[in-house]
Design a protein around this motif. Structure first.
Motif, PDB file in Angstrom:
ATOM      1  N   ALA A   1       9.293  51.470 -18.239  1.00  0.00           N
ATOM      2  CA  ALA A   1      10.064  50.636 -17.318  1.00  0.00           C
ATOM      3  C   ALA A   1       9.363  50.580 -15.966  1.00  0.00           C
ATOM      4  CB  ALA A   1      11.474  51.196 -17.159  1.00  0.00           C
ATOM      5  N   VAL A   2       9.319  49.418 -15.393  1.00  0.00           N
ATOM      6  CA  VAL A   2       8.701  49.230 -14.087  1.00  0.00           C
ATOM      7  C   VAL A   2       9.796  49.353 -13.037  1.00  0.00           C
ATOM      8  CG1 VAL A   2       7.452  47.628 -12.611  1.00  0.00           C
ATOM      9  CG2 VAL A   2       6.945  47.725 -15.058  1.00  0.00           C
ATOM     10  N   ALA A   3       9.593  50.221 -12.068  1.00  0.00           N
ATOM     11  CA  ALA A   3      10.578  50.396 -11.002  1.00  0.00           C
ATOM     12  C   ALA A   3      10.543  49.182 -10.084  1.00  0.00           C
ATOM     13  CB  ALA A   3      10.280  51.660 -10.215  1.00  0.00           C
ATOM     14  N   GLN A   4      11.689  48.578  -9.875  1.00  0.00           N
ATOM     15  CA  GLN A   4      11.774  47.432  -8.989  1.00  0.00           C
ATOM     16  C   GLN A   4      12.806  47.715  -7.914  1.00  0.00           C
ATOM     17  OE1 GLN A   4      12.729  44.108 -11.479  1.00  0.00           O
ATOM     18  NE2 GLN A   4      10.635  43.847 -12.148  1.00  0.00           N
ATOM     19  N   ALA A   5      12.541  47.217  -6.731  1.00  0.00           N
ATOM     20  CA  ALA A   5      13.495  47.380  -5.647  1.00  0.00           C
ATOM     21  C   ALA A   5      14.655  46.414  -5.850  1.00  0.00           C
ATOM     22  CB  ALA A   5      12.822  47.101  -4.307  1.00  0.00           C
ATOM     23  N   ALA A   6      15.824  46.889  -5.557  1.00  0.00           N
ATOM     24  CA  ALA A   6      17.016  46.043  -5.632  1.00  0.00           C
ATOM     25  C   ALA A   6      17.440  45.705  -4.212  1.00  0.00           C
ATOM     26  CB  ALA A   6      18.128  46.775  -6.364  1.00  0.00           C
ATOM     27  N   GLU A   7      18.124  44.585  -4.063  1.00  0.00           N
ATOM     28  CA  GLU A   7      18.616  44.178  -2.749  1.00  0.00           C
ATOM     29  C   GLU A   7      20.130  44.079  -2.779  1.00  0.00           C
ATOM     30  OE1 GLU A   7      16.553  40.545  -1.762  1.00  0.00           O
ATOM     31  OE2 GLU A   7      15.001  41.690  -0.736  1.00  0.00           O
ATOM     32  N   VAL A   8      20.735  44.495  -1.696  1.00  0.00           N
ATOM     33  CA  VAL A   8      22.184  44.384  -1.532  1.00  0.00           C
ATOM     34  C   VAL A   8      22.440  43.812  -0.142  1.00  0.00           C
ATOM     35  CG1 VAL A   8      22.806  46.246  -3.114  1.00  0.00           C
ATOM     36  CG2 VAL A   8      22.333  46.791  -0.738  1.00  0.00           C
ATOM     37  N   ASP A   9      23.593  43.211   0.023  1.00  0.00           N
ATOM     38  CA  ASP A   9      23.934  42.716   1.347  1.00  0.00           C
ATOM     39  C   ASP A   9      25.344  43.141   1.711  1.00  0.00           C
ATOM     40  OD1 ASP A   9      25.076  41.032  -0.507  1.00  0.00           O
ATOM     41  OD2 ASP A   9      24.609  39.195   0.552  1.00  0.00           O
ATOM     42  N   ALA A  10      25.624  43.045   2.986  1.00  0.00           N
ATOM     43  CA  ALA A  10      26.931  43.430   3.512  1.00  0.00           C
ATOM     44  C   ALA A  10      27.244  42.541   4.701  1.00  0.00           C
ATOM     45  CB  ALA A  10      26.912  44.887   3.944  1.00  0.00           C
ATOM     46  N   SER A  11      28.530  42.460   5.035  1.00  0.00           N
ATOM     47  CA  SER A  11      28.933  41.646   6.177  1.00  0.00           C
ATOM     48  C   SER A  11      30.111  42.301   6.886  1.00  0.00           C
ATOM     49  CB  SER A  11      29.324  40.234   5.722  1.00  0.00           C
ATOM     50  OG  SER A  11      30.474  40.293   4.910  1.00  0.00           O
ATOM     51  N   GLY A  12      30.294  41.885   8.113  1.00  0.00           N
ATOM     52  CA  GLY A  12      31.446  42.335   8.891  1.00  0.00           C
ATOM     53  C   GLY A  12      31.876  41.221   9.828  1.00  0.00           C
ATOM     54  N   THR A  13      33.167  41.012   9.922  1.00  0.00           N
ATOM     55  CA  THR A  13      33.725  39.977  10.793  1.00  0.00           C
ATOM     56  C   THR A  13      34.907  40.547  11.553  1.00  0.00           C
ATOM     57  OG1 THR A  13      33.080  38.257   9.219  1.00  0.00           O
ATOM     58  CG2 THR A  13      34.750  37.654  10.853  1.00  0.00           C
ATOM     59  N   VAL A  14      34.987  40.198  12.824  1.00  0.00           N
ATOM     60  CA  VAL A  14      36.132  40.578  13.663  1.00  0.00           C
ATOM     61  C   VAL A  14      36.619  39.330  14.390  1.00  0.00           C
ATOM     62  CG1 VAL A  14      36.920  41.942  15.630  1.00  0.00           C
ATOM     63  CG2 VAL A  14      35.313  42.931  14.004  1.00  0.00           C
ATOM     64  N   VAL A  15      37.927  39.103  14.346  1.00  0.00           N
ATOM     65  CA  VAL A  15      38.559  38.009  15.088  1.00  0.00           C
ATOM     66  C   VAL A  15      39.670  38.618  15.930  1.00  0.00           C
ATOM     67  CG1 VAL A  15      39.839  35.848  14.930  1.00  0.00           C
ATOM     68  CG2 VAL A  15      38.059  36.354  13.248  1.00  0.00           C
ATOM     69  N   MET A  16      39.572  38.420  17.221  1.00  0.00           N
ATOM     70  CA  MET A  16      40.604  38.922  18.141  1.00  0.00           C
ATOM     71  C   MET A  16      41.639  37.825  18.374  1.00  0.00           C
ATOM     72  SD  MET A  16      39.455  41.945  18.704  1.00  0.00           S
ATOM     73  CE  MET A  16      40.390  42.553  20.073  1.00  0.00           C
ATOM     74  N   HIS A  17      42.907  38.196  18.296  1.00  0.00           N
ATOM     75  CA  HIS A  17      44.017  37.273  18.546  1.00  0.00           C
ATOM     76  C   HIS A  17      44.704  37.738  19.837  1.00  0.00           C
ATOM     77  CE1 HIS A  17      43.464  35.834  14.441  1.00  0.00           C
ATOM     78  NE2 HIS A  17      43.494  37.094  14.042  1.00  0.00           N
ATOM     79  N   ASP A  18      44.203  37.229  20.958  1.00  0.00           N
ATOM     80  CA  ASP A  18      44.692  37.694  22.252  1.00  0.00           C
ATOM     81  C   ASP A  18      46.161  37.370  22.480  1.00  0.00           C
ATOM     82  OD1 ASP A  18      42.231  38.789  22.896  1.00  0.00           O
ATOM     83  OD2 ASP A  18      41.506  36.903  23.747  1.00  0.00           O
ATOM     84  N   ALA A  19      46.628  36.237  22.000  1.00  0.00           N
ATOM     85  CA  ALA A  19      48.029  35.855  22.207  1.00  0.00           C
ATOM     86  C   ALA A  19      48.981  36.851  21.556  1.00  0.00           C
ATOM     87  CB  ALA A  19      48.283  34.456  21.666  1.00  0.00           C
ATOM     88  N   TRP A  20      48.551  37.458  20.452  1.00  0.00           N
ATOM     89  CA  TRP A  20      49.417  38.396  19.724  1.00  0.00           C
ATOM     90  C   TRP A  20      48.953  39.841  19.872  1.00  0.00           C
ATOM     91  CZ3 TRP A  20      47.560  33.901  17.301  1.00  0.00           C
ATOM     92  CH2 TRP A  20      48.494  32.881  17.214  1.00  0.00           C
ATOM     93  N   HIS A  21      47.875  40.058  20.629  1.00  0.00           N
ATOM     94  CA  HIS A  21      47.315  41.397  20.846  1.00  0.00           C
ATOM     95  C   HIS A  21      46.985  42.093  19.519  1.00  0.00           C
ATOM     96  CE1 HIS A  21      48.286  40.925  25.049  1.00  0.00           C
ATOM     97  NE2 HIS A  21      49.524  40.611  24.714  1.00  0.00           N
ATOM     98  N   THR A  22      46.375  41.326  18.611  1.00  0.00           N
ATOM     99  CA  THR A  22      45.979  41.873  17.317  1.00  0.00           C
ATOM    100  C   THR A  22      44.540  41.462  17.023  1.00  0.00           C
ATOM    101  OG1 THR A  22      46.766  39.926  16.116  1.00  0.00           O
ATOM    102  CG2 THR A  22      48.343  41.740  16.405  1.00  0.00           C
ATOM    103  N   LYS A  23      44.015  42.044  15.976  1.00  0.00           N
ATOM    104  CA  LYS A  23      42.694  41.625  15.512  1.00  0.00           C
ATOM    105  C   LYS A  23      42.663  41.670  13.998  1.00  0.00           C
ATOM    106  CE  LYS A  23      40.147  46.004  15.766  1.00  0.00           C
ATOM    107  NZ  LYS A  23      38.970  46.661  16.324  1.00  0.00           N
ATOM    108  N   SER A  24      41.825  40.807  13.439  1.00  0.00           N
ATOM    109  CA  SER A  24      41.611  40.766  11.996  1.00  0.00           C
ATOM    110  C   SER A  24      40.182  41.196  11.728  1.00  0.00           C
ATOM    111  CB  SER A  24      41.814  39.351  11.447  1.00  0.00           C
ATOM    112  OG  SER A  24      43.120  38.902  11.698  1.00  0.00           O
TER     113      SER A  24
END
Length: 129
Positions: free
Chosen positions: A32-55
Motif C-alpha cells: 500500500a502506498v501511503a497517501q496524505a489525506a485532507e480534511v477541512d473545518a469551518s467556524g462562523t459567529v453571528v452576533m445579534h446585538d438587538a437581542w444580546h445573543t450570538k449564534s
C-alpha cells in the motif's frame, strides 16, 4: 518432438496469459502506498446585538494523526483554535499565519473573532495528515 516453429507458436499463445497473470499479481500483492489525506473545518459567529445573543456553528477539524494546516479561506479577522473541551491551542490576528502550523492528532474547533463593526465572521481551514 516440437519444431522451432511449433515452439514459437506455443510461446506466442501463452504470452498474453502470462502478462495478465503477472499484472494481476502486482496489483493484488503490491504494498500500500501511503497517501496524505485532507480534511477541512469551518467556524462562523453571528452576533445579534438587538437581542444580546450570538449564534455559532461550523465543522470540527478532526485529525486522526498529526497534521498540518495547508490553507485558510474567508478569514478577514483573526480566530482561535480550541480543543473540543474549550482549551485554547492558538490565536491568530492574521488568519494567513496559521498556514504551516502542525497540530497533534485530535479534534479542534475554530472560533472566529468578531469586530464591533462587522458582526458576522466566518473562517475555513484545510489540513493534511
Amino acid at each position: 518432438m516440437f519444431t522451432a516453429k511449433q515452439k514459437l507458436s506455443s510461446l506466442k499463445a501463452s504470452t498474453p496469459f502470462a502478462c495478465l497473470a503477472l499484472g494481476m499479481a502486482l496489483v493484488v500483492f503490491s504494498p500500500a502506498v501511503a497517501q496524505a489525506a485532507e480534511v477541512d473545518a469551518s467556524g462562523t459567529v453571528v452576533m445579534h446585538d438587538a437581542w444580546h445573543t450570538k449564534s455559532e456553528w461550523g465543522t470540527k477539524l478532526v485529525l486522526p494523526r498529526e497534521g498540518k494546516i495547508t490553507r485558510v479561506m474567508d478569514g478577514t479577522y483573526g480566530f482561535d483554535i480550541k480543543t473540543e473541551s474549550g482549551k485554547q491551542i492558538a490565536s491568530f490576528l492574521d488568519p494567513q499565519q496559521v498556514v504551516g502550523m502542525s497540530l497533534p492528532a485530535g479534534t479542534y474547533v475554530l472560533e472566529p473573532y468578531v469586530c464591533k463593526r462587522h458582526r458576522h465572521h466566518h473562517i475555513e481551514v484545510m489540513a493534511s495528515y
